[in-house]
Motif scaffolding. Sequence first.
Motif, short mmCIF file in Angstrom:
data_model
loop_
_atom_site.label_atom_id
_atom_site.label_comp_id
_atom_site.label_asym_id
_atom_site.label_seq_id
_atom_site.Cartn_x
_atom_site.Cartn_y
_atom_site.Cartn_z
N ARG A 126 0.83 -1.22 0.00
CA ARG A 126 0.00 0.00 0.00
C ARG A 126 0.86 1.26 0.00
O ARG A 126 0.54 2.24 -0.69
N LYS A 127 1.94 1.28 0.78
CA LYS A 127 2.80 2.46 0.83
C LYS A 127 3.37 2.78 -0.55
O LYS A 127 3.37 3.93 -0.98
N VAL A 128 3.85 1.75 -1.22
CA VAL A 128 4.42 1.96 -2.56
C VAL A 128 3.32 2.32 -3.55
O VAL A 128 3.43 3.31 -4.27
N ARG A 129 2.25 1.55 -3.57
CA ARG A 129 1.15 1.78 -4.52
C ARG A 129 0.56 3.18 -4.35
O ARG A 129 0.35 3.89 -5.32
N ASP A 130 0.32 3.58 -3.10
CA ASP A 130 -0.33 4.87 -2.85
C ASP A 130 0.51 6.05 -3.29
O ASP A 130 -0.03 7.12 -3.61
N ALA A 131 1.82 5.89 -3.36
CA ALA A 131 2.68 6.96 -3.85
C ALA A 131 2.42 7.25 -5.33
O ALA A 131 2.71 8.34 -5.82
N TYR A 132 1.85 6.30 -6.05
CA TYR A 132 1.57 6.45 -7.48
C TYR A 132 0.14 6.91 -7.75
O TYR A 132 -0.16 7.35 -8.85
N LEU A 133 -0.76 6.78 -6.77
CA LEU A 133 -2.18 7.07 -7.00
C LEU A 133 -2.58 8.44 -6.46
O LEU A 133 -2.10 8.87 -5.42
N ASP A 134 -3.47 9.08 -7.16
CA ASP A 134 -4.03 10.36 -6.73
C ASP A 134 -5.13 10.08 -5.71
O ASP A 134 -6.08 9.37 -6.02
N PRO A 135 -5.01 10.59 -4.48
CA PRO A 135 -6.02 10.28 -3.47
C PRO A 135 -7.42 10.78 -3.83
O PRO A 135 -8.41 10.26 -3.33
N LYS A 136 -7.51 11.77 -4.72
CA LYS A 136 -8.81 12.29 -5.14
C LYS A 136 -9.42 11.46 -6.26
O LYS A 136 -10.57 11.65 -6.63
N ARG A 137 -8.64 10.58 -6.85
CA ARG A 137 -9.11 9.72 -7.95
C ARG A 137 -8.73 8.27 -7.68
O ARG A 137 -8.10 7.62 -8.50
N ALA A 138 -9.10 7.77 -6.53
CA ALA A 138 -8.76 6.40 -6.18
C ALA A 138 -9.56 5.42 -7.04
O ALA A 138 -10.78 5.51 -7.10
N PRO A 139 -8.90 4.50 -7.72
CA PRO A 139 -9.63 3.57 -8.59
C PRO A 139 -10.44 2.54 -7.79
O PRO A 139 -10.19 2.33 -6.60
N ALA A 140 -11.40 1.92 -8.46
CA ALA A 140 -12.04 0.73 -7.88
C ALA A 140 -10.93 -0.32 -7.81
O ALA A 140 -10.05 -0.37 -8.67
N MET A 141 -10.96 -1.14 -6.77
CA MET A 141 -9.83 -2.03 -6.56
C MET A 141 -10.26 -3.37 -5.97
O MET A 141 -11.18 -3.44 -5.17
N THR A 142 -9.55 -4.41 -6.39
CA THR A 142 -9.71 -5.74 -5.82
C THR A 142 -8.33 -6.28 -5.52
O THR A 142 -7.41 -6.13 -6.33
N THR A 143 -8.17 -6.90 -4.35
CA THR A 143 -6.93 -7.57 -3.99
C THR A 143 -7.25 -9.02 -3.67
O THR A 143 -8.20 -9.28 -2.94
N ALA A 144 -6.49 -9.92 -4.24
CA ALA A 144 -6.73 -11.35 -4.02
C ALA A 144 -5.43 -12.05 -3.65
O ALA A 144 -4.36 -11.74 -4.21
N LYS A 145 -5.54 -12.97 -2.72
CA LYS A 145 -4.40 -13.81 -2.38
C LYS A 145 -4.42 -15.00 -3.35
O LYS A 145 -5.46 -15.62 -3.56
#
Length: 166
Positions: A126-145
């Motif tokens: 999340r720390k790495v990913r969030d550095a690339y994403l705009d907090p005002k335009r957060a995409p729909a997201m799915t995380t799966a193991k």
Amino acid sequence: MKNWFAISGWVCAVALAYVVGSNNRPPRALAANGAGVRYVNSPGLAAPIARYSHAVAVPAGEELIFVSGHGGDTSKGDPVSADIVAQTRQTMENLKTTLAACGSDFAHVVKMNIYLTDTGHMPELRKVRDAYLDPKRAPAMTTAKVSQLIGADTKVEIEVVAVRSR
């Protein structure tokens, strides 16, 4: 009767030409401020626990870009590292390169799917990913193991859907 078939044939040809012609128009560029795209967090649901939206509504007529899953490989195809932070950073850089080649960027990503072999790595990811994403335009997201990804030490793979930005 013969004239009827001739006329109906011309009508079909004209209609087909219109449909084909209208599909060959250049796509409308999405406004730099994301005009038209709506990021929705439903009031009847709990707030997202991380940087994502419950849904993203893209207006008709926008060009969507479907990016295949990317992992943490270098441009030569070698794994960058067995470390989750390094793999996630390289994965995001690989996605950034692909999005740019398609005329888009992370600000225009509307959907992100993340596949992890160990969900215990989510805080670092999340720390790495969030550095690339705009907090005002957060995409729909799915995380799966997942039990395994292609590549012996591959721990993360991410795929995205974006809107063309220019």
